[in-house]
Design a protein around this motif. Structure first.
Motif, PDB file in Angstrom:
ATOM      1  N   VAL A  20       4.175  -4.013   4.459  1.00  0.00           N
ATOM      2  CA  VAL A  20       3.585  -5.257   4.163  1.00  0.00           C
ATOM      3  C   VAL A  20       2.326  -6.044   5.354  1.00  0.00           C
ATOM      4  O   VAL A  20       1.964  -7.023   4.483  1.00  0.00           O
ATOM      5  N   LEU A  21       1.794  -5.050   6.105  1.00  0.00           N
ATOM      6  CA  LEU A  21       0.727  -5.795   6.433  1.00  0.00           C
ATOM      7  C   LEU A  21      -0.726  -5.735   5.619  1.00  0.00           C
ATOM      8  O   LEU A  21      -1.161  -6.565   5.885  1.00  0.00           O
ATOM      9  N   LEU A  22      -0.427  -5.011   5.176  1.00  0.00           N
ATOM     10  CA  LEU A  22      -1.488  -4.417   4.432  1.00  0.00           C
ATOM     11  C   LEU A  22      -1.514  -5.794   2.676  1.00  0.00           C
ATOM     12  O   LEU A  22      -2.837  -5.987   2.949  1.00  0.00           O
ATOM     13  N   ILE A  23      -0.648  -6.509   2.665  1.00  0.00           N
ATOM     14  CA  ILE A  23      -0.623  -7.583   1.825  1.00  0.00           C
ATOM     15  C   ILE A  23      -0.877  -8.581   2.380  1.00  0.00           C
ATOM     16  O   ILE A  23      -1.543  -9.018   2.271  1.00  0.00           O
ATOM     17  N   VAL A  24       0.056  -8.423   3.417  1.00  0.00           N
ATOM     18  CA  VAL A  24       0.735 -10.306   3.741  1.00  0.00           C
ATOM     19  C   VAL A  24      -1.215 -10.437   4.739  1.00  0.00           C
ATOM     20  O   VAL A  24      -1.065 -11.498   5.006  1.00  0.00           O
ATOM     21  N   GLY A 131      -4.432  -9.417  -2.981  1.00  0.00           N
ATOM     22  CA  GLY A 131      -3.835  -9.069  -4.541  1.00  0.00           C
ATOM     23  C   GLY A 131      -4.234  -8.123  -5.158  1.00  0.00           C
ATOM     24  O   GLY A 131      -2.519  -7.116  -5.449  1.00  0.00           O
ATOM     25  N   LEU A 132      -4.921  -7.119  -5.018  1.00  0.00           N
ATOM     26  CA  LEU A 132      -4.946  -5.901  -5.054  1.00  0.00           C
ATOM     27  C   LEU A 132      -4.148  -4.645  -4.459  1.00  0.00           C
ATOM     28  O   LEU A 132      -3.173  -3.421  -4.867  1.00  0.00           O
ATOM     29  N   LEU A 133      -4.249  -5.133  -3.146  1.00  0.00           N
ATOM     30  CA  LEU A 133      -3.438  -4.172  -2.520  1.00  0.00           C
ATOM     31  C   LEU A 133      -1.552  -4.449  -2.978  1.00  0.00           C
ATOM     32  O   LEU A 133      -0.864  -2.876  -2.965  1.00  0.00           O
ATOM     33  N   GLY A 134      -1.457  -5.554  -2.657  1.00  0.00           N
ATOM     34  CA  GLY A 134      -0.486  -5.876  -3.274  1.00  0.00           C
ATOM     35  C   GLY A 134       0.310  -5.221  -4.725  1.00  0.00           C
ATOM     36  O   GLY A 134       0.961  -4.455  -5.034  1.00  0.00           O
ATOM     37  N   ILE A 135      -0.862  -5.132  -5.568  1.00  0.00           N
ATOM     38  CA  ILE A 135      -0.418  -4.684  -7.344  1.00  0.00           C
ATOM     39  C   ILE A 135      -0.192  -2.552  -7.412  1.00  0.00           C
ATOM     40  O   ILE A 135       0.390  -2.291  -7.504  1.00  0.00           O
ATOM     41  N   SER A 136      -1.110  -2.634  -5.631  1.00  0.00           N
ATOM     42  CA  SER A 136      -0.730  -1.056  -5.744  1.00  0.00           C
ATOM     43  C   SER A 136       0.790  -0.414  -5.203  1.00  0.00           C
ATOM     44  O   SER A 136       0.658   0.206  -5.021  1.00  0.00           O
ATOM     45  N   LEU A 137       0.938  -1.470  -4.605  1.00  0.00           N
ATOM     46  CA  LEU A 137       2.040  -1.051  -3.569  1.00  0.00           C
ATOM     47  C   LEU A 137       3.451  -1.413  -3.995  1.00  0.00           C
ATOM     48  O   LEU A 137       4.733  -1.099  -3.464  1.00  0.00           O
ATOM     49  N   THR A 138       3.479  -2.863  -5.019  1.00  0.00           N
ATOM     50  CA  THR A 138       4.568  -3.451  -5.104  1.00  0.00           C
ATOM     51  C   THR A 138       5.543  -2.266  -6.065  1.00  0.00           C
ATOM     52  O   THR A 138       4.894  -1.686  -6.802  1.00  0.00           O
ATOM     53  N   GLY A 139       6.662  -2.314  -5.985  1.00  0.00           N
ATOM     54  CA  GLY A 139       7.234  -1.803  -6.921  1.00  0.00           C
ATOM     55  C   GLY A 139       8.452  -1.917  -7.646  1.00  0.00           C
ATOM     56  O   GLY A 139       9.740  -1.662  -7.728  1.00  0.00           O
ATOM     57  N   VAL A 146       2.795 -11.171 -10.436  1.00  0.00           N
ATOM     58  CA  VAL A 146       2.522 -11.885  -9.655  1.00  0.00           C
ATOM     59  C   VAL A 146       1.172 -11.679  -9.221  1.00  0.00           C
ATOM     60  O   VAL A 146       0.496 -12.708  -8.489  1.00  0.00           O
ATOM     61  N   PHE A 147       1.148 -10.677  -8.734  1.00  0.00           N
ATOM     62  CA  PHE A 147      -0.115  -9.772  -7.361  1.00  0.00           C
ATOM     63  C   PHE A 147      -0.874  -9.839  -9.096  1.00  0.00           C
ATOM     64  O   PHE A 147      -2.751  -9.769  -8.464  1.00  0.00           O
ATOM     65  N   LEU A 148      -1.499  -9.476 -10.198  1.00  0.00           N
ATOM     66  CA  LEU A 148      -1.817  -9.346 -10.838  1.00  0.00           C
ATOM     67  C   LEU A 148      -2.442 -10.732 -11.149  1.00  0.00           C
ATOM     68  O   LEU A 148      -3.782 -10.839 -11.133  1.00  0.00           O
ATOM     69  N   LEU A 259     -12.957  -2.652  -9.107  1.00  0.00           N
ATOM     70  CA  LEU A 259     -11.896  -2.584  -8.531  1.00  0.00           C
ATOM     71  C   LEU A 259     -10.678  -3.168  -9.142  1.00  0.00           C
ATOM     72  O   LEU A 259      -9.406  -2.491  -9.175  1.00  0.00           O
ATOM     73  N   VAL A 260     -10.964  -4.435 -10.106  1.00  0.00           N
ATOM     74  CA  VAL A 260     -10.444  -5.318 -10.636  1.00  0.00           C
ATOM     75  C   VAL A 260      -9.730  -4.160 -11.763  1.00  0.00           C
ATOM     76  O   VAL A 260      -7.944  -4.369 -11.976  1.00  0.00           O
ATOM     77  N   SER A 261     -10.058  -3.936 -12.387  1.00  0.00           N
ATOM     78  CA  SER A 261      -9.617  -3.344 -13.891  1.00  0.00           C
ATOM     79  C   SER A 261      -9.400  -1.900 -12.988  1.00  0.00           C
ATOM     80  O   SER A 261      -7.898  -1.482 -13.664  1.00  0.00           O
ATOM     81  N   THR A 262      -9.397  -1.648 -11.551  1.00  0.00           N
ATOM     82  CA  THR A 262      -8.992   0.050 -11.717  1.00  0.00           C
ATOM     83  C   THR A 262      -7.591  -0.020 -11.049  1.00  0.00           C
ATOM     84  O   THR A 262      -6.349   0.571 -11.469  1.00  0.00           O
ATOM     85  N   ALA A 263      -6.961  -1.380 -11.067  1.00  0.00           N
ATOM     86  CA  ALA A 263      -5.888  -1.669 -10.248  1.00  0.00           C
ATOM     87  C   ALA A 263      -4.890  -1.351 -11.061  1.00  0.00           C
ATOM     88  O   ALA A 263      -3.952  -1.448 -10.947  1.00  0.00           O
ATOM     89  N   SER A 264      -5.598  -2.599 -12.595  1.00  0.00           N
ATOM     90  CA  SER A 264      -4.810  -3.074 -13.500  1.00  0.00           C
ATOM     91  C   SER A 264      -4.404  -1.576 -14.380  1.00  0.00           C
ATOM     92  O   SER A 264      -3.294  -1.392 -14.499  1.00  0.00           O
ATOM     93  N   ALA A 265      -5.537  -0.678 -14.384  1.00  0.00           N
ATOM     94  CA  ALA A 265      -5.312   0.822 -14.613  1.00  0.00           C
ATOM     95  C   ALA A 265      -4.169   1.928 -14.875  1.00  0.00           C
ATOM     96  O   ALA A 265      -3.540   2.467 -14.382  1.00  0.00           O
ATOM     97  N   TYR A 266      -3.844   1.699 -12.510  1.00  0.00           N
ATOM     98  CA  TYR A 266      -3.605   2.311 -11.868  1.00  0.00           C
ATOM     99  C   TYR A 266      -2.174   1.564 -12.514  1.00  0.00           C
ATOM    100  O   TYR A 266      -0.864   3.037 -12.146  1.00  0.00           O
ATOM    101  N   ALA A 267      -2.149   0.657 -12.524  1.00  0.00           N
ATOM    102  CA  ALA A 267      -0.590  -0.336 -11.845  1.00  0.00           C
ATOM    103  C   ALA A 267       0.066   0.117 -13.936  1.00  0.00           C
ATOM    104  O   ALA A 267       1.221   0.364 -14.142  1.00  0.00           O
ATOM    105  N   LEU A 268      -1.355   0.077 -14.838  1.00  0.00           N
ATOM    106  CA  LEU A 268      -0.360   1.132 -16.484  1.00  0.00           C
ATOM    107  C   LEU A 268       0.052   2.420 -16.291  1.00  0.00           C
ATOM    108  O   LEU A 268       1.067   2.601 -17.000  1.00  0.00           O
ATOM    109  N   GLY A 269      -0.836   3.206 -15.283  1.00  0.00           N
ATOM    110  CA  GLY A 269      -0.122   4.493 -15.265  1.00  0.00           C
ATOM    111  C   GLY A 269       1.030   4.423 -14.465  1.00  0.00           C
ATOM    112  O   GLY A 269       2.220   4.850 -14.449  1.00  0.00           O
TER     113      GLY A 269
END
Lengths: 519, 118
Positions: A20-24, A131-139, A146-148, A259-269
């Motif tokens: 939570v802290l990492l995003i907030v 936002g990027l940390l949110g993309i990585s952490l959300t379940g 929203v984070f995207l 980072l931006v495309s990396t986070a999207s590619a992570y989200a796709l995976g």
């Protein structure tokens, strides 16, 4: 002894709060530079630096916990995951979290002197990081949308903060296409919700195999894949990306490109493997074939377009299209080796591109060079910048022992194991194609002497003593380069090579996640 | 076909709207109209969420409720998505203003010519 135990317990509770802290923290701190800017000048960098240091230490603490004791899961507000939002730090997401935290902190070392300056830049920077940390952490698949959008919003603002009007045009193009990409993803989420009635990734993974309307699930996958293909910049949906990277300010491009495309590619995976799962991917007709084809065509198209570019930033932007093609193709292979390869390449590519784009910014300030031709003679005149750039370029090609090699090796091995021979051939070919555009730059830097006529700002004719040609040319403003700017490039280069030795370690660290997904 | 139109007309209409939005983005040369197209496209998706939460004879999901209620989750989602959409439109319009003040045009074809001349 009891005090030690209670300390550990207290820390354990703290680790639970870390996702939570990492995003907030970064999102809240994003307001601080603007608010403080009302009273003080130039507080932005300090606020951002303090936050970034906090985020790096938080990410490392989380990584230590995740890689020793397993995934950390936090239910926001204590609601159950069926309708609440869950934050998940597992082996896969933690790799991206550490990458995002360290690269964004490293970029600050560049922007201190290299700019862009101003409090608004640092607000957008913190918003992007959050936002990027949110993309990585959300379940949660809707929370992911929203984070995207939060990170995209910050990216558009950052790109538009470039000096020329071109950057506004590039940002608008990115905004229109990026919003359409995210909206198409949202449509896919709507279909998933229709089919299963939940938005939580873990719940979806349980509900999808038994869903009555498999047509809806397939339609959902199609929409989600196209949406991410746009966000990750896969051919032919990559058209926004080169101009966005080229016209963004030099201090912003490393952040966006790494980072931006990396986070999207992570989200796709994440969506492909956690939500849909390997069984769905392999049992749906033509699905893996389409994913692999999109990836391989992007590898070929991206590399080919990179070879014909004159502007170095644009060339590296097209190179990103092809490197992400490699990652998407690896996702389509659906086996453990290729998946680990894709994760390594995600991290490695992020590190290499951050270093390379920072080097481009450094060279354009200190040497006045922006096109491939203007890089002539860089090695004699700016040996450190040239050396680090060369190391990063060679790592990108995939020469062992650099990280670029490890990622490509595992992806190639995955292709062989899946007996997808065309993909294996394309991956081999991609190395040659990467060499085609990096060799052009290496040749200019090391083997073509600088000619004053080519200089962007021609110097005074060298004195009548005939000059020995090796004398440093009077180009650019070497003094404008700070230690931090050089340090970022050099550390990225060293890191890209050092990570190459960590291939086996990646395999072990990711193993719990991979074996859960594939079994 | 007729039966599908009679029972599922909301979905059919929304996909027409979806198509109109994306067609506007692709075919219209005016930057503001492109942004309107994006908004239309997003609205179609929002309405799609709302339409699928519809329950025959259900009331608004306000607790406590008597009888059947519409599913509250899509409505919450759409509220969030609308906020995100507005932020996007605002940033997009800000960029359009900057482009107009720099180049003096909103048409993409003219913009291309102006930029090619430079």
């Amino acid at each position: 002894m009891s005090s030690v135990g209670s300390l550990l317990d207290a820390l354990g509770g703290f680790v639970d709060l870390l996702p939570v802290l990492l995003i907030v923290t970064p999102i809240l701190m994003a307001a601080a530079p603007v608010a403080l800017g009302l009273r003080f000048d130039r507080t932005g960098w300090t606020v951002a630096a303090i936050t970034a240091v906090g985020l790096v230490s938080g990410a490392l603490a989380l990584a230590a916990e995740v890689y020793t004791r397993g995934a950390v899961i936090h239910n926001l507000g204590g609601y159950p995951r069926t309708y609440g939002i869950e934050l998940v730090a597992d082996e896969f997401s933690t790799a991206i979290i550490v990458l995002v935290a360290t690269i964004s902190a490293g970029v600050l070392a560049y922007t201190r002197r290299g700019g862009p300056r101003g409090n608004t830049f640092y607000s957008a920077y913190l918003l992007l990081t959050g936002g990027l940390l949110g993309i990585s952490l959300t379940g949660d698949v809707f929370n992911l949308f929203v984070f995207l959008e939060i990170s995209s919003l910050a990216t558009y603002a950052l790109i538009a903060s470039g000096d020329g009007p071109e950057s506004a045009v590039a940002a608008l193009k990115y905004l229109i296409l990026g919003t359409i990409g995210a909206s198409i993803y949202l449509t896919g989420v709507a279909f998933l919700f229709m089919a299963t009635g939940t938005l939580n990734m873990a719940e979806l993974a349980l509900a999808i195999p038994g869903a009555e309307a498999q047509v809806l699930v397939r339609a959902a996958f199609a929409f989600i894949f196209v949406g991410f293909a746009l966000k990750v910049a896969q051919w032919p949906l990559h058209t926004w990306q080169p101009s966005a990277y080229q016209h963004a300010p030099d201090g912003v491009t490393p952040l966006v490109a790494a980072l931006v495309s990396t986070a999207s590619a992570y989200a796709l995976g994440r969506v492909m493997y956690t939500v849909f799962g390997p069984d769905f991917l392999t049992s749906t007709p033509y699905l893996t074939e389409i994913v692999v084809t999109v990836g391989t065509v992007s590898i070929l198209a991206g590399s080919t377009l990179a070879v014909i570019q004159r502007d170095v930033k644009r060339m590296l932007a097209f190179s990103s299209v092809s490197q992400f093609g490699l990652i998407v193709a690896a996702y389509g292979l659906v086996n453990e080796t290729a998946f680990v390869g894709a994760t390594i390449h995600l991290v490695g590519h992020g590190l290499m591109k951050a270093g390379l784009f920072a080097a481009v910014g450094l060279v354009s300030v200190s040497y006045g060079a922006r096109t491939v031709d203007e890089y002539a003679g860089l090695a004699t005149n700016r040996p450190v910048a040239a050396g680090a750039t060369a190391a990063l370029l060679i790592a990108l090609v995939g020469v062992p022992p650099a990280v670029g090699f490890v990622g490509k090796w595992y992806i190639g091995l995955g292709a062989v194991r899946a007996e997808q021979w065309p993909v294996a051939v394309v991956i081999f070919l991609s190395t040659m194609l990467t060499l085609a555009y990096t060799a052009r730059l290496l040749e200019k830097m090391y083997f073509t002497p600088a000619s004053p006529l080519e200089a962007a700002h021609p110097s005074e004719p060298v004195a009548a003593d005939g000059g020995d040609g090796a004398a440093p040319l009077d180009r650019g403003v070497p003094g404008a380069v700070s230690v931090g700017m050089v340090a970022l490039v050099v550390v990225a280069a060293v890191g890209a090579i050092a990570l190459g030795f960590a291939g086996g370690a990646f395999f072990e660290l990711l193993d719990p996640f991979v074996s859960e997904v594939f079994n | 076909m007729i039966e599908l139109l009679a029972t599922q007309y909301a979905y059919v209409l929304l996909f027409v709207l979806f198509g109109i939005g994306i067609y506007m983005v692709i075919a219209n040369e005016n930057l503001v109209k492109k942004l309107i197209g994006v908004s239309l496209f997003q609205s179609a998706i929002f309405l799609f969420f709302i339409a699928m939460a519809y329950v025959e004879g259900g009331s608004a999901p306000i607790v406590p409720a008597d009888g059947p209620v519409a599913s509250p989750l899509p409505q919450v989602i759409v509220l969030t998505a609308i906020v995100v959409g507005i932020a996007m439109t605002a940033v997009g319009l800000a960029l359009v203003i900057r482009i107009y003040s720099e180049y003096g045009t909103l048409r993409e074809d003219t913009l291309r010519e102006v930029r090619a001349d430079e």
